[in-house]
Design a protein around this motif. Sequence first.
Motif, PDB file in Angstrom:
ATOM      1  N   VAL A  60       0.889  -1.251   0.088  1.00  0.00           N
ATOM      2  CA  VAL A  60      -0.185  -0.073   0.012  1.00  0.00           C
ATOM      3  C   VAL A  60       0.816   1.177  -0.076  1.00  0.00           C
ATOM      4  O   VAL A  60       1.765   1.531   0.951  1.00  0.00           O
ATOM      5  N   LYS A  61       0.641   2.142  -0.868  1.00  0.00           N
ATOM      6  CA  LYS A  61       1.500   3.294  -1.196  1.00  0.00           C
ATOM      7  C   LYS A  61       0.567   4.362  -0.886  1.00  0.00           C
ATOM      8  O   LYS A  61      -0.206   4.760  -1.738  1.00  0.00           O
ATOM      9  N   PHE A  62       0.868   5.277   0.352  1.00  0.00           N
ATOM     10  CA  PHE A  62       0.087   6.412   0.702  1.00  0.00           C
ATOM     11  C   PHE A  62       0.829   7.700   0.008  1.00  0.00           C
ATOM     12  O   PHE A  62       1.946   7.654   0.260  1.00  0.00           O
ATOM     13  N   GLY A  63      -0.161   8.529  -0.472  1.00  0.00           N
ATOM     14  CA  GLY A  63       0.429   9.777  -0.835  1.00  0.00           C
ATOM     15  C   GLY A  63      -0.568  10.898  -0.620  1.00  0.00           C
ATOM     16  O   GLY A  63      -1.680  10.448   0.173  1.00  0.00           O
ATOM     17  N   GLN A  64      -0.048  12.035  -0.238  1.00  0.00           N
ATOM     18  CA  GLN A  64      -0.928  13.192   0.263  1.00  0.00           C
ATOM     19  C   GLN A  64      -2.163  13.347  -0.689  1.00  0.00           C
ATOM     20  O   GLN A  64      -3.122  13.693  -0.171  1.00  0.00           O
ATOM     21  N   LYS A  65      -2.142  12.957  -2.022  1.00  0.00           N
ATOM     22  CA  LYS A  65      -3.479  13.209  -2.730  1.00  0.00           C
ATOM     23  C   LYS A  65      -3.511  11.821  -3.653  1.00  0.00           C
ATOM     24  O   LYS A  65      -4.367  11.870  -4.563  1.00  0.00           O
ATOM     25  N   THR A  66      -2.770  10.646  -3.391  1.00  0.00           N
ATOM     26  CA  THR A  66      -2.726   9.285  -4.179  1.00  0.00           C
ATOM     27  C   THR A  66      -2.911   8.119  -3.339  1.00  0.00           C
ATOM     28  O   THR A  66      -2.464   8.408  -2.219  1.00  0.00           O
ATOM     29  N   LEU A  67      -3.406   7.053  -3.910  1.00  0.00           N
ATOM     30  CA  LEU A  67      -3.290   5.750  -3.023  1.00  0.00           C
ATOM     31  C   LEU A  67      -3.077   4.549  -4.307  1.00  0.00           C
ATOM     32  O   LEU A  67      -3.594   4.520  -5.037  1.00  0.00           O
ATOM     33  N   LYS A  68      -2.453   3.641  -3.824  1.00  0.00           N
ATOM     34  CA  LYS A  68      -1.997   2.569  -4.655  1.00  0.00           C
ATOM     35  C   LYS A  68      -2.068   1.232  -3.883  1.00  0.00           C
ATOM     36  O   LYS A  68      -1.321   1.360  -3.012  1.00  0.00           O
ATOM     37  N   VAL A  69      -2.849   0.365  -4.268  1.00  0.00           N
ATOM     38  CA  VAL A  69      -2.863  -0.714  -3.414  1.00  0.00           C
ATOM     39  C   VAL A  69      -2.504  -2.101  -4.419  1.00  0.00           C
ATOM     40  O   VAL A  69      -3.227  -2.150  -5.489  1.00  0.00           O
ATOM     41  N   CYS A  90      -8.374  -3.933   4.844  1.00  0.00           N
ATOM     42  CA  CYS A  90      -8.822  -2.660   5.031  1.00  0.00           C
ATOM     43  C   CYS A  90      -8.016  -1.625   5.050  1.00  0.00           C
ATOM     44  O   CYS A  90      -6.965  -1.648   5.778  1.00  0.00           O
ATOM     45  N   VAL A  91      -8.185  -0.620   4.125  1.00  0.00           N
ATOM     46  CA  VAL A  91      -7.320   0.505   3.904  1.00  0.00           C
ATOM     47  C   VAL A  91      -7.891   1.612   4.600  1.00  0.00           C
ATOM     48  O   VAL A  91      -9.004   1.937   4.141  1.00  0.00           O
ATOM     49  N   THR A  92      -7.237   2.264   5.703  1.00  0.00           N
ATOM     50  CA  THR A  92      -7.733   3.628   6.211  1.00  0.00           C
ATOM     51  C   THR A  92      -6.939   4.851   6.040  1.00  0.00           C
ATOM     52  O   THR A  92      -5.622   4.847   6.395  1.00  0.00           O
ATOM     53  N   LEU A  93      -7.592   5.875   5.450  1.00  0.00           N
ATOM     54  CA  LEU A  93      -6.893   6.808   5.040  1.00  0.00           C
ATOM     55  C   LEU A  93      -7.362   8.127   6.214  1.00  0.00           C
ATOM     56  O   LEU A  93      -8.624   8.035   6.413  1.00  0.00           O
ATOM     57  N   SER A  94      -6.284   8.671   6.698  1.00  0.00           N
ATOM     58  CA  SER A  94      -6.876   9.756   7.556  1.00  0.00           C
ATOM     59  C   SER A  94      -6.941  11.052   6.811  1.00  0.00           C
ATOM     60  O   SER A  94      -5.986  11.445   6.098  1.00  0.00           O
ATOM     61  N   LYS A  95      -8.155  11.620   7.070  1.00  0.00           N
ATOM     62  CA  LYS A  95      -8.219  13.004   6.366  1.00  0.00           C
ATOM     63  C   LYS A  95      -7.560  14.018   6.955  1.00  0.00           C
ATOM     64  O   LYS A  95      -7.508  14.657   8.113  1.00  0.00           O
ATOM     65  N   LYS A  96      -6.887  14.867   6.148  1.00  0.00           N
ATOM     66  CA  LYS A  96      -5.987  15.998   6.544  1.00  0.00           C
ATOM     67  C   LYS A  96      -6.989  17.112   6.961  1.00  0.00           C
ATOM     68  O   LYS A  96      -6.792  17.740   7.906  1.00  0.00           O
ATOM     69  N   ASP A  97      -8.302  17.264   6.042  1.00  0.00           N
ATOM     70  CA  ASP A  97      -9.117  18.310   6.463  1.00  0.00           C
ATOM     71  C   ASP A  97     -10.495  17.524   7.299  1.00  0.00           C
ATOM     72  O   ASP A  97     -11.216  17.118   6.623  1.00  0.00           O
ATOM     73  N   THR A 114      -7.150  10.510  -4.876  1.00  0.00           N
ATOM     74  CA  THR A 114      -8.162  10.662  -3.518  1.00  0.00           C
ATOM     75  C   THR A 114      -9.001  12.016  -3.628  1.00  0.00           C
ATOM     76  O   THR A 114      -8.450  12.920  -4.248  1.00  0.00           O
ATOM     77  N   TRP A 115      -9.978  11.890  -3.458  1.00  0.00           N
ATOM     78  CA  TRP A 115     -10.930  12.990  -3.348  1.00  0.00           C
ATOM     79  C   TRP A 115     -10.209  14.279  -2.507  1.00  0.00           C
ATOM     80  O   TRP A 115     -10.241  15.235  -3.076  1.00  0.00           O
ATOM     81  N   GLY A 116      -9.855  13.854  -1.440  1.00  0.00           N
ATOM     82  CA  GLY A 116      -9.116  15.028  -0.436  1.00  0.00           C
ATOM     83  C   GLY A 116      -7.858  14.548  -0.079  1.00  0.00           C
ATOM     84  O   GLY A 116      -7.289  13.560  -0.621  1.00  0.00           O
ATOM     85  N   SER A 117      -7.256  15.483   0.758  1.00  0.00           N
ATOM     86  CA  SER A 117      -5.776  15.309   1.233  1.00  0.00           C
ATOM     87  C   SER A 117      -5.932  14.375   2.224  1.00  0.00           C
ATOM     88  O   SER A 117      -6.690  14.371   3.169  1.00  0.00           O
ATOM     89  N   VAL A 118      -4.601  13.589   2.211  1.00  0.00           N
ATOM     90  CA  VAL A 118      -4.356  12.312   3.222  1.00  0.00           C
ATOM     91  C   VAL A 118      -3.248  12.911   4.215  1.00  0.00           C
ATOM     92  O   VAL A 118      -2.166  13.320   3.800  1.00  0.00           O
ATOM     93  N   GLN A 119      -3.439  12.488   5.557  1.00  0.00           N
ATOM     94  CA  GLN A 119      -2.459  12.551   6.507  1.00  0.00           C
ATOM     95  C   GLN A 119      -1.787  11.238   6.369  1.00  0.00           C
ATOM     96  O   GLN A 119      -1.877  10.202   6.876  1.00  0.00           O
ATOM     97  N   VAL A 120      -0.661  11.188   5.343  1.00  0.00           N
ATOM     98  CA  VAL A 120       0.142  10.025   5.274  1.00  0.00           C
ATOM     99  C   VAL A 120       0.497   9.182   6.363  1.00  0.00           C
ATOM    100  O   VAL A 120       0.362   8.096   6.467  1.00  0.00           O
TER     101      VAL A 120
END
Length: 352
Positions: free
Chosen positions: A285-294, A331-338, A306-312
Amino acid sequence: MFKYLFIPASESEPIITHTASKQGGLSNDALAQAAKQYFFEKSGGAMRAQALDNASPLEKTQLAQKIRKEYSSSSSPSYSNQLKDMDDDAILSLFKSTHASATCEIICLTVPTPLNGFKAVSMYGDDNARNRNYPLNKRATELMKACGHALPSDTSNEDGKPSGVYGDVFVGRCHDNEMEDIWERVDINVEEIEGDLDKVEWCRTARKKGGGGGQGGSSSAASLSSTLQNMGKGGGNNAMSHKRAITGGMYQEGEENGYKWSQTEEEVELRFAVAPGTKAKYVKVKFGQKTLKVTVAGQTLCDGETWGSVQVDESTYTLQDNAEVQGRELCVTLSKKDVGEVWNFAVMMNHR
């Protein structure tokens, strides 16, 4: 001249391109007139209007009495009392305006925004198609969903019918820039509303922030009147902040692109069904500030923006057994920056 489209409810019938003159402008729009007349005739409104006009004084009196009686038993007391106070001519005039006049429902698929070049796309349908037992229009329903609008769950419908658009519809586009005093019909073509809509550029734009499409997937596409009211209050679905409250804890979003997803005020969760025996070492799983690759065992399950910005640093994933999918679940959990921002989608997939 401009092109607009007709989408029959029957999938065996092709989508038809119509052309009309732009000269009428907004006040005398050729598409709106054509749609109203079509649904007026299809619903029998033209015949009802003619019958009412040709009715004798006695027949009109009997009809007015019948309307009073029907509404007194099925409407609220206040509305029934209003009808009792109206004379026959007023009741018949009201009946004609609602049951024997040319009207249609205008659904805003997109509202004009800077991001979409101030291009609005609207769908015109029969405003009582569902109650008239017209068939579900699957192509129109998919188009609405492709623009970011969600539908109520089927189980919430009192009539037991699936959620969606019913009956034939027309679809048209306009260039609408109020600041520059521009309102003009522009073409929309068949290839823009059929096939893989995830790859259609204007639909992809509609689902982006400020793209003019759905409002976070919580409700279906708005009617024109409700959209104008919301925009007048500063709450239109082209608002750049795109924030509103999420109540009830988890905000269910459903399925897209082969995974299920949901969100809270703070997180977005994506759930992928994977094969039994899948081990953590197979998962990347590669998390980016505005991207995700699984990827799992070399197979890409998700790759996009991603729709919004992510707290990597605060995003994570887990792998667990799941009896419902008869295998395991990633299960991939993205933390919302906003925090509090409502996401219109989880990930917009890259199509190469």
